[in-house]
Write an enzyme that holds these catalytic residues in place. Structure first.
Site, PDB file in Angstrom:
ATOM      1  N   LYS C 117      -1.614   3.815 -10.340  1.00 33.43           N
ATOM      2  CA  LYS C 117      -0.735   2.833 -11.105  1.00 33.43           C
ATOM      3  C   LYS C 117      -0.336   3.530 -12.560  1.00 33.43           C
ATOM      4  CE  LYS C 117      -1.118  -1.765  -9.058  1.00 33.43           C
ATOM      5  NZ  LYS C 117      -1.376  -2.983  -9.396  1.00 33.43           N
ATOM      6  N   GLU C 201      -1.768  -7.469 -21.323  1.00 32.73           N
ATOM      7  CA  GLU C 201      -0.258  -7.470 -20.795  1.00 32.73           C
ATOM      8  C   GLU C 201       0.105  -8.750 -21.220  1.00 32.73           C
ATOM      9  OE1 GLU C 201       0.217  -6.491 -16.677  1.00 32.73           O
ATOM     10  OE2 GLU C 201      -0.382  -4.488 -17.067  1.00 32.73           O
ATOM     11  N   ARG C 293       6.571   3.975   1.653  1.00 35.68           N
ATOM     12  CA  ARG C 293       6.374   3.994   2.919  1.00 35.68           C
ATOM     13  C   ARG C 293       7.573   3.022   3.431  1.00 35.68           C
ATOM     14  NH1 ARG C 293       2.958  -0.029   0.817  1.00 35.68           N
ATOM     15  NH2 ARG C 293       3.578  -1.951   1.710  1.00 35.68           N
TER      16      ARG C 293
END
Lengths: 511, 182, 498
Positions: C117, C201, C293
């Site tokens: 991340k 955050e 994916r």
């Protein structure tokens, strides 16, 4: 004296008695004796006997209100079959058993025995009639003796639909099946009052001897229901599986529904991991005719399943280990539950299907001290003694003594099959490799890896059904999805089985 | 009320279905005509019957019912994918139960003890959770088998006396449930 | 010589990829796991490799070395990993490439980068994408935390930088409580992970989850195929997905789409990929992460754009140029996907295993079914509980919802419980109809009794009573349903002379 007038008067008195009784019982949420018998029997077929018998003491004063002395006896048809029954009447003298009452019951018992018909007892009594003293006790004794005389010749069924205390409980205890209804029936030898006085143990009637207590803890009751009516209908259901006497042939149902689509599922039902349980009841329900599995003794010793079922319409008895409960091990209660059922089936020529998945007997101090040896022997004795057709299917585990006990080949099993997932050995891989491969394990660097390899080796070489098949101890290893077909054919082959045992008074089963 | 009925087999096409939440339905299922529910005849069509299911059509909608399990008169039916539990009585047994249970609503404790010695592996629920009889509460590993310990009655979990990883003896108290008679 | 494509996956996605392989004239090869020896996908493949994984800890689909080894033994040209399992495992991708197998997906390096991340976020910043406002590095001081939080605005979430799982995590709503919360969170993190450093955050209360599908080739061309909204989630598992999203107008779509393409080009991405955004109630959006994916919900994008994504994945892997042009990609109509999971919505969505007695799917022009099971299949605890997907299209959102409800009403699965009744409730709930639902909807709004309704309850009572009545009436009927068996004279003789 106008003879016709007396005739009508007493009929009217009887009707009034019945009406009052209905009133009293319905207020308590119960049914009267005659109503219960009407549920049991087919419409209009109840033929009552001895309705006007008077109590053996003080007959004159109680003539108008105590007809029948507290019990209604007679014979009726249950789906066309002759069945004798007696129902105790709580509204007459508290349903207490006096001499005349007891003799009425003895009368139907003897008649049932003479005629080879099942006998059903619906109990609802306060116990022995104190006023009649020893005479009422002697009446009980006669009843008990008749119970034993008929045992194994005609099916005897008791339903407790009220209190049953003291000596009264022994008649049901001697019969083949006991039905109880929750919150209506109680059975105990000594009641809560005496228990409180003598032992200072505080408990109420329901807790000491209610339906659930006897179904789950003591195993005295094989069937428990929430409602009287349903209990009696269950008796009708039971009668549809069993013959009327020990010479009679078994009833064959003309409705045969099969779970055709589910037979394939049997191939996948056994989990790959041997430590994961599955529900044996699912297996049974798929193999037998749809909805025909009638479980007996459902709440007691749930690690073994016993019950009646139909295969292609014909009754069979099923004894199966239940891996979902206590890993399917055999303990004292399970052995006794199984033995009782096997002996009943043997007495009445009901073929047996044994589904085996047993890792052994339950170990432990409690089991040993309470006689798992003696009680496990009961199940072994029952299987060896039984001369009915016995077919065993080993679905997964079958280790050691438990393998032998569950109707293995040399104990007299007629056909012994196994599924490819079967593991038949003296003991399971975990224990065996520690003994046989002790040295390999000690020398190994990676113990876990070595254990895995040795377990695999053990399974391939020793604990598989093919070894037993080679020795002829398993007749054939069969595909689970074909089991039902094979069973139907196998039972057909064995249908004429009759075996003469050497004469003796009776065997000495370890009790 | 209870005194005026005489047991009569023919009337037994009349049933009362009671749901676990107490909701009652009076159902009359005659042989030939349409069923009547709570007194009103319903235009319900029996569309098809499979091995374990029925499909009904009513008000233009299809209802797909699957029988999940039945224990004497207690049934669990899955209707369009959602499970409902019912207890079915005949009229007379319903009245009788009312008589017997008039001193009902017993609230007593139901304790669950370990059926054999073992180790607690998983605990699925917590104190204060509502359970139905048969709901799994924890897993007990014994004899290398995983045993599911389930609730023995309908009620509320009062206390969970063990933790995962704990070893227990036979008959050791595992869970206390306060039962609520439905 | 036909190309040989191995699918290292199972169930409905394996069948989907087989279809794409056949469209391109390739030989489709699959593995047979011992945990699922009779799975449906095996019958669609051209060749089946028995994996013999019964005694291994993990099923073949997670065993990178074994997959590659068996692929080489069987002359495989391309490997498609599907989704889940090893599809985002950079080591597996690397191993395939090292051994000369064409891995259908981006490069191992791209997978690795996007899998971390921190790396993904720093690359996003470089590409100019907006991120959820938060601290750049770890914060160790409560006072610094307060200043920061005051700047970015409340509510904020404090997260332990050294670990996760809810430990060392606090949501702070009010300025008065931040210092206290910071201290307790930091202490908890220190105790749990040995490190009390925290990140801060901005906390989005009711976020929407939007993702943009992109497709790139090995020659630098990248296009985006619009967005999907996957806000209907439970414990971070998606249940209902739709394309396009009602919260994205054409202007925003162009804006976010352009960002997605820009990002993909900046990192040199090729093959199918998804850029995930999180959108706040005021419409502001932030980059979350990238998935490298093909995703479970790819069909909804395929339905509204008409582009076959799996087909393009394979073509890109073979080195073809993307012939899709951004201006040619149009979004028409609406599509929704319902995941059919064998989970019990009446009981905390606990997974169900066992036999599927019968399964029957709805059919129609606007219905597309991707299923991994058929009647008689057994659902095991070894694999995911998703057994099928029902994808429905419509002319607009309301039409699509109506069509989906119709389709769900014609779906039947006997033997196990599914999440389909739950989806029916969702589709009729005002929050969904108004498209105001967020990722918190299931936790905040859904209760199991929303699944019940009076009509069903009554019909259920009728069904239960009929089934009970049958036995009851049979038992109380005077007509016997059985007769006595024939009397065999030999048997009787033996019994009498016992």
């Amino acid at each position: 004296m106008n003879k016709n007038k007396v005739f009508e008067q007493r009929l009217k008195a009887l009707q009034e008695m019945e009406y009052n009784a209905a009133h009293k019982q319905h207020l308590k949420g119960k049914l009267t004796a005659r109503e219960r018998l009407n549920i049991l029997f087919d419409e209009g077929t109840f033929f009552e006997l001895d309705s006007f018998v008077a109590p053996s003491q003080n007959p004159i004063s109680s003539r108008q209100t105590n007809f029948g002395d507290g019990v209604v006896v007679g014979r009726g048809l249950v789906q066309g079959r002759s069945v004798f029954a007696y129902a105790q009447d709580f509204t007459v003298l508290g349903g207490s058993l006096g001499y005349a009452h007891g003799m009425k019951i003895a009368k139907v018992q003897e008649m049932a025995l003479k005629l080879g018909a099942p006998i059903v007892g619906l109990m609802d009594s306060g116990g022995a009639r104190i006023q009649e003293g020893v005479k009422s006790l002697s009446a009980y004794a006669t009843i008990f003796k008749n119970n034993v005389q008929s045992s194994g010749i005609i099916p005897q069924i008791s339903a407790i639909l009220g209190p049953a205390a003291g000596g009264a409980v022994y008649s049901p205890a001697l019969t083949d099946f006991v039905f109880m209804a929750n919150q209506t029936s109680y059975m105990f030898v000594t009641g809560p009052d005496v228990v409180r006085e003598v032992l200072n143990e505080e408990i109420d009637m329901e807790g000491l001897g209610g339906g659930n207590v006897h179904a789950q803890k003591s195993g005295v009751a094989q069937f428990v229901s929430d409602d009287e009516e349903h209990t009696i209908l269950l008796i009708r259901k039971l009668l549809s599986y069993i013959p009327s006497n020990n010479y009679d042939t078994l009833p064959v149902s003309n409705i045969v529904n099969v779970y055709n689509t589910r037979q394939e599922y049997l191939n996948k039902i056994i989990p790959d991991d041997p430590n994961r349980p599955y529900d044996m009841k699912e297996v049974i329900n798929i193999l037998v005719d749809k909805d025909s599995f009638f479980e007996v003794h459902e709440k007691y010793a749930q690690n073994i399943l016993v019950g009646f079922a139909r295969l292609n319409g014909k009754t069979i008895g099923i004894v199966a280990n239940q891996p979902k409960v206590m890993a399917g091990t055999l303990d004292i209660n399970a052995s006794v539950k199984g033995a009782r059922f096997v002996r009943f089936c043997d007495a009445f020529n009901i073929p047996l299907l044994i589904l085996e998945d047993v890792p052994g007997f339950l170990p432990g101090i409690e089991q040993e001290h309470n006689g798992i040896i003696r009680n496990g022997a009961k199940l072994l004795y029952a299987f060896c003694e039984a001369t009915v057709p016995k077919i065993t299917i080993i679905t997964r585990k079958a280790y050691g003594g438990a393998y032998i006990v569950m109707s293995s080949k040399n104990t007299g099993g007629d056909f012994n099959f196994a599924w490819p997932t079967a593991e038949i050995a003296v003991m399971g891989p975990a224990g065996a490799i520690k003994i046989v491969n002790k040295h390999d394990l000690a020398k190994a660097e990676n113990k876990a890896e070595m254990e895995k390899i040795l377990t695999e080796k053990y399974k391939e070489e020793v604990a598989n059904p093919y070894k037993a098949e080679e020795l002829g101890l398993i007749d054939e290893v069969i595909m689970p999805s074909k089991t039902r077909e094979i069973l139907i054919t196998a039972f057909d082959i064995l249908s004429n089985k009759q075996y003469q045992k050497p004469a003796r008074k009776h065997g000495s089963i370890p009790l | 009320m209870g005194t005026s009925y005489i047991y009569n087999r023919d009337a037994s096409r009349l049933f009362i279905a009671v749901r676990e939440n107490g909701k009652r339905y009076k159902l009359f299922i005659p042989k030939e005509s349409k069923p009547a529910i709570n007194g009103a005849e319903m235009d319900i069509d029996f569309v098809e019957q499979g091995d374990f299911d029925y499909t009904f059509e009513w008000k233009g909608k299809k209802f797909h019912c699957e029988l999940v399990s039945r224990d004497q008169n207690k049934a669990i039916v899955k209707v369009n994918g959602v499970e409902y539990k019912y207890s079915i009585e005949s009229i007379f047994s319903y009245i009788r139960r009312g008589m017997i249970n008039s001193d009902a609503n017993k609230i007593d404790d139901n304790n669950i003890a370990a059926p054999m010695p073992g180790k607690i592996v998983d605990i699925f629920l917590s104190e204060g959770d509502l359970v139905n009889a048969g709901d799994p509460i924890l897993t007990l590993e014994a004899m290398k088998m995983q045993n599911e310990i389930s609730a023995n009655c309908n009620g509320v979990i009062r206390k969970i006396k063990v933790q995962p990883g704990q070893s227990v003896m036979k008959d050791e108290l595992l869970v206390e449930i306060q039962s609520i008679e439905v | 010589m036909k190309k040989r494509l191995l699918i290292a996956n199972r169930s409905e996605i394996a069948i989907r990829i087989i279809r794409a392989a056949h469209k391109l004239g390739m030989v489709a090869v699959v593995f047979q796991s011992d945990r699922e020896p009779e799975a449906l996908y095996l019958s669609y493949a051209d060749e089946v490799i028995p994996a013999r994984d019964a005694h291994n800890d993990k099923a073949i689909f997670l065993d990178a070395e074994r997959i590659v080894q068996l692929a080489l033994e069987n002359n495989i040209d391309l490997i498609h990993p599907g989704y889940g399992f090893l599809s985002e495992n950079p080591d597996f991708a690397q191993l395939c490439t090292d051994k000369g197998l064409n891995f259908i997906g981006p490069s191992a390096q791209l997978i690795r980068d996007m899998g971390l991340k921190t790396v993904a976020k720093s690359m996003a910043i470089e590409a100019g994408l907006p991120l959820v406002p938060g601290s750049d590095g770890p914060v160790r001081d409560a006072q610094v935390a307060k200043e920061f939080a005051d700047r970015i605005g409340y509510p904020v979430i404090l997260k332990a930088s050294a670990g996760g799982g809810g430990r060392g995590m606090r949501i702070v709503e009010k300025p008065e409580t931040i210092e206290r919360n910071f201290k307790s969170a930091s202490d908890e993190a220190l105790a749990a992970f040995g490190n009390g450093d925290m990140f801060i955050e901005k906390y989005l209360q009711n976020p929407k989850h939007l993702e943009f599908q992109i497709m790139g080739d090995k020659h630098g061309n990248v296009v985006h195929l619009g967005e999907r909204e996957c806000s209907l989630q439970r414990k971070h598992q998606k249940i209902v997905e739709e394309a396009p999203s009602a919260s994205v107008n054409p202007q925003k779509r162009a804006e976010m789409g352009e960002m997605a393409v820009r990002f993909a080009k900046a990192i040199g991405y090729y093959s199918a990929g998804t850029i995930e955004f999180i959108m706040d109630e005021d419409g502001s959006y932030y980059f979350m992460e990238m998935n490298t994916r093909i995703q479970v919900e790819h069909p909804v994008t395929e339905q509204v754009t008409g582009v076959d994504l799996v087909d393009w994945q394979i073509r890109v892997a073979l080195g073809e140029h993307l012939t899709l042009k951004q201006e040619d990609i149009k979004i028409t109509g609406w599509a929704m996907e319902i995941r059919v999971n064998t989970e019990d919505p009446q009981n905390r969505f606990s997974p169900q295993t066992g036999l599927i007695d019968q399964i029957s799917f709805p059919s129609g022009d606007n219905i597309r079914i991707e299923t991994g099971v058929q009647s008689g299949a057994v659902v095991t605890p070894y694999f995911d509980s998703m057994v099928a997907k029902i994808i429905v299209t419509g002319t607009d959102r309301a039409d699509c919802i109506a069509n989906t409800l119709d389709a769900l009403n014609n779906f039947v699965l006997n033997g196990l419980k599914t999440t389909v009744p739950f989806c029916r409730v969702v589709l009729q709930h005002p929050a969904f109809v108004d498209a105001t639902y967020t990722t918190r909807w299931v936790d905040q709004v859904f209760t199991p009794d929303m699944l019940e309704n009076e009509d069903d309850e009554m019909i259920g009572a009728l069904a239960a009573t009929i089934m009970y009545a049958q036995e009851y009436l049979q038992l109380s009927s005077d007509i016997p349903w059985y007769k006595s068996d024939r009397l065999n004279v030999w048997v009787l003789n033996k019994r009498l002379n016992y």
